[in-house]
Design an enzyme around this catalytic site. Structure first.
Site, PDB file in Angstrom:
ATOM      1  CB  ALA A  16      -0.918   0.001   1.227  1.00 19.23           C
ATOM      2  N   GLY A  17       2.160   1.104  -0.014  1.00 19.74           N
ATOM      3  CA  GLY A  17       3.049   2.271   0.008  1.00 19.74           C
ATOM      4  C   GLY A  17       3.247   2.846  -1.379  1.00 19.74           C
ATOM      5  CD  GLN A  18       6.602   7.528  -2.155  1.00 29.21           C
ATOM      6  OE1 GLN A  18       6.157   8.267  -3.025  1.00 29.21           O
ATOM      7  NE2 GLN A  18       7.753   7.760  -1.545  1.00 29.21           N
ATOM      8  N   GLY A  20       5.084   0.465  -3.751  1.00 23.85           N
ATOM      9  CA  GLY A  20       4.132  -0.597  -4.094  1.00 23.85           C
ATOM     10  C   GLY A  20       3.212  -0.178  -5.222  1.00 23.85           C
ATOM     11  NE  ARG A 103      22.665   4.383   9.920  1.00 19.79           N
ATOM     12  CZ  ARG A 103      22.022   4.203   8.786  1.00 19.79           C
ATOM     13  NH1 ARG A 103      21.038   5.003   8.448  1.00 19.79           N
ATOM     14  NH2 ARG A 103      22.349   3.222   7.972  1.00 19.79           N
ATOM     15  CD  GLN A 117       8.611  -8.813   6.170  1.00 25.21           C
ATOM     16  OE1 GLN A 117       9.411  -8.546   5.287  1.00 25.21           O
ATOM     17  NE2 GLN A 117       7.536  -8.087   6.403  1.00 25.21           N
ATOM     18  CB  VAL A 134      12.877  -2.463  -1.731  1.00 28.18           C
ATOM     19  CG1 VAL A 134      12.815  -0.995  -2.128  1.00 28.18           C
ATOM     20  CG2 VAL A 134      12.962  -3.344  -2.971  1.00 28.18           C
ATOM     21  N   GLY A 135      13.228  -2.216   1.451  1.00 30.78           N
ATOM     22  CA  GLY A 135      13.023  -1.381   2.649  1.00 30.78           C
ATOM     23  C   GLY A 135      14.338  -1.090   3.354  1.00 30.78           C
ATOM     24  CG  ASP A 164      22.237   3.309  -4.947  1.00 30.12           C
ATOM     25  OD1 ASP A 164      21.694   4.392  -4.690  1.00 30.12           O
ATOM     26  OD2 ASP A 164      22.100   2.301  -4.236  1.00 30.12           O
ATOM     27  CG  HIS A 192      20.564   2.072  -0.692  1.00 33.09           C
ATOM     28  ND1 HIS A 192      20.655   2.730  -1.898  1.00 33.09           N
ATOM     29  CD2 HIS A 192      19.417   2.523  -0.128  1.00 33.09           C
ATOM     30  CE1 HIS A 192      19.609   3.519  -2.047  1.00 33.09           C
ATOM     31  NE2 HIS A 192      18.849   3.423  -0.979  1.00 33.09           N
TER      32      HIS A 192
END
Ligand code: NDP
Length: 332
Positions: A16-18, A20, A103, A117, A134-135, A164, A192
């Site tokens: 539901a994220g951008q 996605g 952080r 997961q 990706v997260g 990148d 990253h």
């Protein structure tokens, strides 16, 4: 005669994220696995998600595209179910950094997600599952998932650094006045993060080395900082972080992993097997080639002293991240 292949299962978290919202449509259209490969999409929502209605709307739109390759579409709240027999898993959902969050807090909040997961993938995914994290922080999240999935091969796991590489190639093509497709052997080494080492020391344009065509000042003062800070520049300009370009890079990463890179180089963050002095198990951006579904760092490159130092800075940064999440790593 029906020449279509058997459908494969593709699990996506954070649907539901951008990212996605860009990614799902491209997977369903065949951009990731080819125009002859039907897919079944299995979407993992957070148990406590507040975006269920948005996901329902996205799923309605996916239906309305009437994609011929989309053979199944379902949402889950249990990762073991979402990942059941998954052939591909794109782990996009992650806890964003909230104002005032250190952080270390961000690393810890995400570590919890990727322990769960990793265990779920270990329990129910195909033994050949290809996992792309990706997260963010994606390298360390991928390492945590991998360590918590002891029955899956380490090299089933990877993290996204193709964005990148794509950014670096686009900058280089603009500078040289050539097509992006003319460029090869651009590499992004490491993490990253702004520490990443975008490297053109092996790069070619139409098969010729670019080395003599670029001046050191442009490389140092423009190319490297532009690539490393591009995410922040997009955020400032758009008022939202990179989404379509991140989704596109995720498609590129999975397509080239599944279908093969040929002789071209692609940057993937993969668990090190000790290549270039990077400690074993560290999920590190390397120039890779893929064949038969297996990704391998390009071997035996003659690394300059300057590049070696930049690789070492990335090793040190990832070692600090690993230290911050060590409570989430199994002890063996
Ligand atoms: P969004 O905030 O738009 O979406 C994030 C999704 O993650 C939401 O669906 C959200 O679910 C879900 N999520 C949030 N918290 C959790 C949690 N605790 N557990 C599981 N899922 C959760 O982000 P984007 O789509 O823009 O970006 C996703 C990730 O990709 C970010 O971490 C971002 O930093 C990273 N990224 C990585 C890039 C790379 O090159 N490696 C490039 C660009 C982005 P809900 O809707 O329920 O809140």
């Amino acid at each position: 005669m029906d020449t279509m292949k058997k459908p494969v299962r593709v699990a996506v978290t954070g649907p539901a994220g951008q990212i996605g919202y860009s990614l799902l449509f491209r997977i369903a259209s065949g951009a990731m696995l080819g125009a002859d490969q039907p897919v079944e999409l299995r979407l993992l929502e957070r148990a406590e998600s507040a975006s269920s209605a948005r996901l329902t709307g996205t799923m309605m739109e996916l239906e309305d595209c009437a994609f011929p390759l989309l053979e199944g579409l379902s949402a889950f709240r249990d990762p073991v179910e979402a990942f059941r027999d998954a052939d591909y898993a794109l782990l996009v959902g992650a806890r964003p950094r909230a104002p005032g969050m250190e952080r270390a807090d961000l690393l810890e909040a995400n570590a919890r997600i990727f322990v769960e997961q990793g265990r779920a993938l270990n329990a129910s995914a195909s033994r050949d599952v290809k996992v792309l994290v990706v997260g963010n922080p994606c390298n360390t999240n991928a390492m945590i998932a991998m360590k918590n999935a002891p029955e899956l091969a380490a090299r089933n796991f990877s993290a996204l650094m193709r964005l990148d590489q794509n950014r670096a190639e686009a900058q280089l093509a603009k500078k040289l006045g050539c097509r992006v497709a003319d460029i090869d052997r651009v590499a992004v080494w490491g993490n990253h993060s702004p520490t990443m080492a975008a490297d053109v020391s092996f790069a070619t344009v139409k098969g010729e080395p670019v080395a003599g065509k670029l001046d050191a000042a442009w490389l140092h003062d423009e190319f490297e900082p532009v690539v490393a800070k591009r995410g922040g520049a997009i955020l400032a300009a758009r008022g939202a972080s990179s989404a379509a370009s991140a989704a596109s890079a995720a498609i590129d990463h999975m397509r080239d992993w599944a279908l093969g890179s040929g002789e071209r180089w692609l940057t993937m963050a993969v668990p090190s097997e000790g290549e270039y002095g990077v400690p074993e198990g560290m999920v590190f951006g390397f120039p890779c080639r893929t064949e038969g579904g297996v990704a391998r760092p390009v071997a035996d490159l003659a690394i300059s002293e300057a590049l070696r130092a930049r690789i070492e800075r990335n090793v040190a940064e990832l070692a600090l991240e690993a230290e911050a999440v060590k409570a989430f790593l199994p002890k063996h």
